[in-house]
Motif scaffolding. Sequence first.
Motif, PDB file in Angstrom:
ATOM      1  N   VAL A  57      -7.614  11.519  -4.482  1.00  0.00           N
ATOM      2  CA  VAL A  57      -6.748  10.432  -3.901  1.00  0.00           C
ATOM      3  C   VAL A  57      -5.554  10.840  -2.999  1.00  0.00           C
ATOM      4  O   VAL A  57      -5.524  10.938  -1.914  1.00  0.00           O
ATOM      5  N   VAL A  94     -11.772  -7.683   5.860  1.00  0.00           N
ATOM      6  CA  VAL A  94     -11.931  -6.601   4.746  1.00  0.00           C
ATOM      7  C   VAL A  94     -12.450  -7.370   3.390  1.00  0.00           C
ATOM      8  O   VAL A  94     -12.997  -7.185   2.910  1.00  0.00           O
ATOM      9  N   ARG A 109       0.807  -1.477  16.636  1.00  0.00           N
ATOM     10  CA  ARG A 109      -0.168  -0.766  16.038  1.00  0.00           C
ATOM     11  C   ARG A 109      -1.025   0.403  16.990  1.00  0.00           C
ATOM     12  O   ARG A 109      -1.337   1.453  16.292  1.00  0.00           O
ATOM     13  N   LEU A 133      -4.482  -2.155   9.858  1.00  0.00           N
ATOM     14  CA  LEU A 133      -3.750  -3.010   8.795  1.00  0.00           C
ATOM     15  C   LEU A 133      -2.209  -2.459   8.934  1.00  0.00           C
ATOM     16  O   LEU A 133      -1.335  -3.315   8.431  1.00  0.00           O
ATOM     17  N   ASN A 193      -1.268  -7.979  10.009  1.00  0.00           N
ATOM     18  CA  ASN A 193      -2.747  -8.057  10.691  1.00  0.00           C
ATOM     19  C   ASN A 193      -3.582  -8.920   9.508  1.00  0.00           C
ATOM     20  O   ASN A 193      -4.436  -8.431   8.931  1.00  0.00           O
ATOM     21  N   CYS A 253      -1.169  -0.328   7.188  1.00  0.00           N
ATOM     22  CA  CYS A 253      -0.890  -0.177   5.757  1.00  0.00           C
ATOM     23  C   CYS A 253      -0.381   1.165   5.346  1.00  0.00           C
ATOM     24  O   CYS A 253       0.202   1.319   4.304  1.00  0.00           O
ATOM     25  N   ALA A 262      -7.548  -9.072  10.411  1.00  0.00           N
ATOM     26  CA  ALA A 262      -8.210  -7.883  10.136  1.00  0.00           C
ATOM     27  C   ALA A 262      -8.414  -7.844   8.519  1.00  0.00           C
ATOM     28  O   ALA A 262      -9.553  -7.296   7.833  1.00  0.00           O
ATOM     29  N   LEU A 263      -7.268  -8.318   7.894  1.00  0.00           N
ATOM     30  CA  LEU A 263      -7.494  -8.202   6.300  1.00  0.00           C
ATOM     31  C   LEU A 263      -8.825  -9.363   5.890  1.00  0.00           C
ATOM     32  O   LEU A 263      -9.441  -8.964   4.918  1.00  0.00           O
ATOM     33  N   CYS A 265       0.928  -1.291   0.067  1.00  0.00           N
ATOM     34  CA  CYS A 265      -0.202  -0.089  -0.013  1.00  0.00           C
ATOM     35  C   CYS A 265       0.780   1.105   0.031  1.00  0.00           C
ATOM     36  O   CYS A 265       0.635   2.048  -0.752  1.00  0.00           O
ATOM     37  N   TYR A 318      -9.432  -1.845  -4.297  1.00  0.00           N
ATOM     38  CA  TYR A 318     -10.692  -2.253  -3.273  1.00  0.00           C
ATOM     39  C   TYR A 318     -11.921  -1.304  -3.671  1.00  0.00           C
ATOM     40  O   TYR A 318     -12.960  -1.708  -3.776  1.00  0.00           O
ATOM     41  N   HIS A 319     -11.411   0.079  -3.939  1.00  0.00           N
ATOM     42  CA  HIS A 319     -12.457   0.893  -4.384  1.00  0.00           C
ATOM     43  C   HIS A 319     -12.788   0.950  -5.948  1.00  0.00           C
ATOM     44  O   HIS A 319     -13.606   1.702  -6.352  1.00  0.00           O
ATOM     45  N   ARG A 320     -12.302  -0.131  -6.572  1.00  0.00           N
ATOM     46  CA  ARG A 320     -12.461  -0.440  -8.235  1.00  0.00           C
ATOM     47  C   ARG A 320     -13.054  -1.800  -8.014  1.00  0.00           C
ATOM     48  O   ARG A 320     -13.081  -2.456  -9.154  1.00  0.00           O
ATOM     49  N   VAL A 348      -5.707   4.492  -7.542  1.00  0.00           N
ATOM     50  CA  VAL A 348      -6.775   4.548  -6.819  1.00  0.00           C
ATOM     51  C   VAL A 348      -6.799   3.093  -6.302  1.00  0.00           C
ATOM     52  O   VAL A 348      -6.598   2.139  -7.048  1.00  0.00           O
ATOM     53  N   CYS A 349      -7.276   2.980  -4.868  1.00  0.00           N
ATOM     54  CA  CYS A 349      -7.321   1.607  -4.205  1.00  0.00           C
ATOM     55  C   CYS A 349      -8.099   0.697  -5.203  1.00  0.00           C
ATOM     56  O   CYS A 349      -9.235   0.870  -5.279  1.00  0.00           O
ATOM     57  N   GLN A 369     -12.605   7.823  -8.988  1.00  0.00           N
ATOM     58  CA  GLN A 369     -12.233   8.756  -7.988  1.00  0.00           C
ATOM     59  C   GLN A 369     -11.519  10.083  -8.812  1.00  0.00           C
ATOM     60  O   GLN A 369     -11.735   9.992  -9.902  1.00  0.00           O
ATOM     61  N   MET A 426      -1.946   3.892   4.451  1.00  0.00           N
ATOM     62  CA  MET A 426      -2.345   4.618   3.488  1.00  0.00           C
ATOM     63  C   MET A 426      -2.883   6.015   4.127  1.00  0.00           C
ATOM     64  O   MET A 426      -2.994   7.157   3.638  1.00  0.00           O
ATOM     65  N   PRO A 435      -2.021  -4.843   1.727  1.00  0.00           N
ATOM     66  CA  PRO A 435      -1.919  -4.490   3.079  1.00  0.00           C
ATOM     67  C   PRO A 435      -1.086  -5.333   3.910  1.00  0.00           C
ATOM     68  O   PRO A 435      -0.266  -4.872   5.041  1.00  0.00           O
ATOM     69  N   ARG A 440      -7.759  -3.393  14.583  1.00  0.00           N
ATOM     70  CA  ARG A 440      -8.203  -3.577  13.532  1.00  0.00           C
ATOM     71  C   ARG A 440      -7.167  -3.069  12.456  1.00  0.00           C
ATOM     72  O   ARG A 440      -7.603  -3.269  11.300  1.00  0.00           O
ATOM     73  N   GLU A 470     -15.752  -8.406   3.657  1.00  0.00           N
ATOM     74  CA  GLU A 470     -16.552  -7.157   3.742  1.00  0.00           C
ATOM     75  C   GLU A 470     -16.811  -6.868   1.874  1.00  0.00           C
ATOM     76  O   GLU A 470     -17.629  -6.310   1.595  1.00  0.00           O
ATOM     77  N   HIS A 471     -15.720  -7.482   1.593  1.00  0.00           N
ATOM     78  CA  HIS A 471     -15.661  -7.161  -0.258  1.00  0.00           C
ATOM     79  C   HIS A 471     -16.172  -8.091  -0.803  1.00  0.00           C
ATOM     80  O   HIS A 471     -15.858  -8.340  -2.029  1.00  0.00           O
TER      81      HIS A 471
END
Lengths: 253, 351
Positions: free
Chosen positions: B53, A220, B290, B235, A213, B237, A216-217, A164, A176-178, A173-174, B33, B239, A185, B233, A223-224
């Motif tokens: 972004v 995610v 974290r 990650l 993690n 990452c 947690a992933l 990431c 996940y948003h596509r 653009v992530c 976006q 971002m 991650p 929670r 959720e997707h």
Amino acid sequence: MAKPKIAFFEFTSCEGCQLTVVDSLQDHPELLDAVEIVQFREAMSEKGEDYQIAFIEGSCSRPGDEAKLNEIREKADLVIALGACAHLGGVNAIRNRMPLEDVRKYVYGDKAEWYATYPARPISAVIPIDAVIPGCPIDRNEFIRAVTYLLQGRLPYIPDNPVCIECKLKGNVCVYHRGMTCLGPITLAGCDAICPTYGEGCDGCRGLISAPNIPALRTVLAEHGMNETDIEAKMTVFLTYQRMELEAADHDS
Amino acid sequence: MGFKIMPKSALADWVNRLRADYRVVGPQPRHGQYVFAEINDPADLALDYPTSVLPPKQYLLPPREVLFNFQNSGMRIEANIKVEPTVILGVHTCDMHAIRLLDHVHNNGYADQHYQTHRANTYLVSIECLKPCMEHSFCKSMGTLTVPEEFDLHLTDLGTAYTVDIGSEKGEKLLEGFDQVWDASDDDYQLLSRVLTEKWPRFSYRLDFDVTELPDILNLSQKSSYWNELGDRCLACGMCTKVCPTCYCFDVSDTVDLTLKNGKRIRTWDSCQVEEFALVAGGHNFRSKRALRQRHRFLRKGKYQYEAFGMVGCVGCGRCAQACLVHITPVETFNELYRRSQRTEPAEVKA
């Protein structure tokens, strides 16, 4: 300063990482002025046995591989794992969660018993190694960078960042948003986020960051829209060996 | 100096004119976006974009930048400071406040020559926000819904035209010789006044407390168990920090070519959320969890930067919340810490 002698070896792999080394000469022909290659089946017929640095591609998947690995370790000052198979066991390690007999029959049919095989492991499970150049295949720029480190007498160093980080440095653009999913991650960066940049989610070929993690992933991914089977499959392609090691460590603690 | 009027039909001509003398960048659609990128065709410019972004800080503090080149023989060093006059179109007011903070950081103490050069050659054309850009923005709570004085030109959308407020000589230069702008009339002023008045009710206050209380709330929350909940929670990452308009931490590394004779020093945006950020010589990591890293991030935004610069480090743009795959948001975090700080804990009874 004498040019360091380097050699390339391969075990269970597609040799795509060595092809990438050949490919890197397109941008960096001066590599041949900086090192002396004494053994490289992908590119030359000569076979020198006097080398300081060994790059090893491929996982160790047969008992018979171990003697050769030990021999390389004894001859070389530095051993570098080249690519996901040598680094992680690679896609070969998918079978590690399956009954080996079934796998052997599936692959070799009625010749199954002709082939000796056991769970695929990274070479670091057999011999001590000095550094890793991750990826499936390796990134050619990273390979060249690693060689400059070695020429300076340093070990190649890869920052412990997830994909990431590099993805966002490029302003992508992530994915996940596509509408896609991605292991970015939890996966070690260094590839310049090449897959997300081209619109594909990361499959984790460079292995895990030091403290991923994963639970947690998984949330995610669910959720997707991924179910448990798909999540497991996605994390199996390149991460089977590392995850089994983590699971074993958890079990021990 | 009064406001000017530029009809929307003149925008393309103006942008093309600017492109002759400047690199012109602005918001453009990409994969659902918006990103800031060079405008090669004025039709790509989307001034009514929701958010981007990456914030426009990428032009002042590039994600990767060669600071200098060196040659090992003779220890020769050549600074690499690229001068590229750049017009940034459509900067939202939250991002203008962020640039204000970046200016302060890079102009004081050890002034950053690279930043200063980029900044001096950057022309900021900001735009008034007339409606919330997305679900995560909370600019009104953070006091960033009006433009600070750093703008060169500031646009407000009046429907068929923009009012143009000229904030500096640099801004004046951008309009020089362009004949499709004229002085605003009394009617234009009235319309502008109405547009600016009507926008406020469209934005809601999202924090349950006044922003001036934020440093204290965070100070009292340092031992909150909420950080552990975020840590579980998160990650890591990174971002949230990459997309933040006020994050400016960087890492520096040297690379050399295969001859080992020539090299360059590069700085790259870093992130306090990744494992190695606080790792020091000897192997000690003073923020190895974290939870500690998330706490650091929020305290830095809401407390440390306020104490150091008198400016809150969060401008309420909402980008980190939009980027976060595990839904860690500043609004929820700040409000939850506020709620917990209001609770009176029963006093411990000593045995």
